[in-house]
Design a protein around this motif. Structure first.
Motif, mmCIF file in Angstrom:
data_model
loop_
_atom_site.group_PDB
_atom_site.id
_atom_site.type_symbol
_atom_site.label_atom_id
_atom_site.label_comp_id
_atom_site.label_asym_id
_atom_site.label_seq_id
_atom_site.Cartn_x
_atom_site.Cartn_y
_atom_site.Cartn_z
ATOM 1 N N ASN A 44 0.931 -0.755 -3.631
ATOM 2 C CA ASN A 44 -0.220 -1.267 -2.758
ATOM 3 C C ASN A 44 -0.344 -1.406 -1.318
ATOM 4 O OD1 ASN A 44 -1.629 -1.896 -5.254
ATOM 5 N ND2 ASN A 44 -0.989 -4.365 -5.430
ATOM 6 N N GLU A 45 0.990 -1.446 -0.733
ATOM 7 C CA GLU A 45 1.117 -1.147 0.486
ATOM 8 C C GLU A 45 1.072 0.129 1.032
ATOM 9 O OE1 GLU A 45 4.924 -2.864 1.563
ATOM 10 O OE2 GLU A 45 4.431 -4.954 1.350
ATOM 11 N N LYS A 88 10.417 2.068 0.001
ATOM 12 C CA LYS A 88 9.982 0.631 0.580
ATOM 13 C C LYS A 88 11.188 -0.317 -0.189
ATOM 14 C CE LYS A 88 5.401 0.682 2.042
ATOM 15 N NZ LYS A 88 5.527 -0.127 3.445
ATOM 16 N N LYS A 137 3.885 -4.526 -5.485
ATOM 17 C CA LYS A 137 3.530 -4.877 -4.102
ATOM 18 C C LYS A 137 3.818 -3.378 -3.051
ATOM 19 C CE LYS A 137 5.166 -8.184 -0.788
ATOM 20 N NZ LYS A 137 5.445 -7.361 0.191
ATOM 21 N N ALA A 138 4.969 -3.042 -3.463
ATOM 22 C CA ALA A 138 5.223 -1.623 -2.364
ATOM 23 C C ALA A 138 4.277 -0.542 -2.635
ATOM 24 C CB ALA A 138 6.583 -0.947 -2.747
ATOM 25 N N GLU A 168 -1.814 1.979 3.468
ATOM 26 C CA GLU A 168 -1.448 2.744 4.679
ATOM 27 C C GLU A 168 -1.934 3.990 4.632
ATOM 28 O OE1 GLU A 168 2.799 0.254 4.690
ATOM 29 O OE2 GLU A 168 2.748 2.320 4.346
#
Length: 362
Positions: A313-314, A187, A310-311, A318
């Motif tokens: 947690n994404e 990401k 942040k990446a 998903e």
């Protein structure tokens, strides 16, 4: 006692001994197993943990239970260790479960995940906090049972050919990185590469990859990464406390007497403790040597750390949406982590942060 009664009692005693002796022998059979490691012999820390385990098993059974350790490539390649144990090519493997996220991302949770647990928390979660039971419930579907058998402690962020200042500097980097972290770094524009430990140096040297992470100063120095990359970053936020596992073929496990099962568990715990003790002893002088030799030690910037969180947690959201096994274990691990840090910020962090600041005064 009359002579006739003595003979009668002695006869019963002799018969009892004759019955008991074979029973004892049957409970301690002579067994020879093979263990394939995911690591080269040159890494006395990680590969050495399997040797510590094997030696402890042999000593505890008067050499009746012998487990021969094979380095990566001697039986199967390092990244095929799980398969070899699962299909019965060998009885067991010593490996990092997160190498097999291509099969299922849930494997990563047994080893380490980005912004997960530190080493003591990982050990606590697996041994006492229910993590071991959850992970073995998952592993059963792959025909193995696992026991924690090594921990490196928090790892370094790796070696880079160029300096990193903000997340944009990560874009396009071909980086050797194992496990779940590769999905997070994607990401940020990183192109993750799955490369076994023994192949990292030539890949860096030839420029096949631009960056690589392995473990920490002691191993990295032995592998020579400082010769082919200048910048050494920290911390390895994707591996706060990575655990190695002994993965045992289920049928072979079930065939063992209870005493041997207990010995495998105990010897695995010894390997777990010994590996981290060695890293804690060997990393500080190795880091001093690397820096003295010209290595540029750098922290990841706050912007890179924030973007990475942040990446991560994404990716967790998903993955959890599509994988019930992952969701179940990740949520249990995350809850355990958050409770643990409630305690760590009070005592452990308070003590450690003061000690770091004041170490030149004592």
């Amino acid at each position: 006692m009359k002579r006739r009664e003595f003979i009668k009692v002695a006869g019963i005693g002799a018969a009892g001994a004759a019955i008991a002796s074979p029973a004892i022998a049957q409970s301690s059979p002579e067994i020879k197993w093979r263990l394939t490691s995911s690591f080269p012999k040159s890494l006395d820390t990680i590969y050495g943990a399997a040797e510590v385990f094997s030696k402890a098993v042999a000593e505890a059974t008067d050499n009746k239970f012998q487990i021969q350790v094979f380095a990566a490539g001697e039986v199967v390649p390092g990244l095929q260790a799980l398969d070899a144990a699962s299909n019965g090519t060998v009885e067991m493997a010593h490996t990092a479960a997160y190498y097999y996220v291509g099969k299922d991302p849930t494997f990563a949770l047994g080893t380490a995940v980005p912004f997960g647990l530190n080493s003591r928390m990982q050990t606590s979660w697996l041994q006492v906090g229910g993590g071991g039971e959850l992970f073995n419930e998952f592993l059963k579907g792959h025909n193995v049972i696992g026991f924690a058998a090594g921990n490196t402690g928090c790892q370094m962020g790796g070696w880079f050919r160029k300096e990193l200042k903000d997340p944009s500097d990560m874009s396009g980097l071909k980086m050797r990185i194992g496990g779940f972290a590769g999905r997070v770094l994607t990401k940020l524009g990183v192109v993750p590469q799955q490369v076994a430990g023994g192949d990292i140096y030539p890949s860096l040297e030839k420029g096949t990859i631009d960056a690589a992470e392995w473990v920490g100063p002691y191993d990295d120095e032995k592998l020579g990464f400082q010769k082919v990359a200048k910048y050494y970053y920290y911390p390895g936020w994707w591996e706060g406390g990575p655990t190695l596992h002994n993965l045992v073929n289920l049928a072979k496990w079930e065939s063992l007497p209870a005493s041997y099962k207990s010995i495998i568990k105990t010897a695995s715990t010894l390997a777990n403790e010994t590996m981290q003790a060695r890293y804690d002893a060997y990393n500080p002088p190795a880091l001093k040597r690397l820096v003295a030799g010209g290595t540029q030690l750098r922290p990841f910037s706050a912007s890179i750390m924030d973007a990475s969180l942040k990446a991560a947690n994404e990716v967790y959201a998903e993955t959890s949406a599509n994988n019930p096994n992952f969701k179940k274990i990740y949520e249990a691990m995350a809850a355990y982590r958050n409770d643990q840090y409630t305690w760590w910020q009070v005592a452990e962090y308070g003590f450690d942060s003061f000690q770091v600041r004041s170490r030149t005064r004592t």
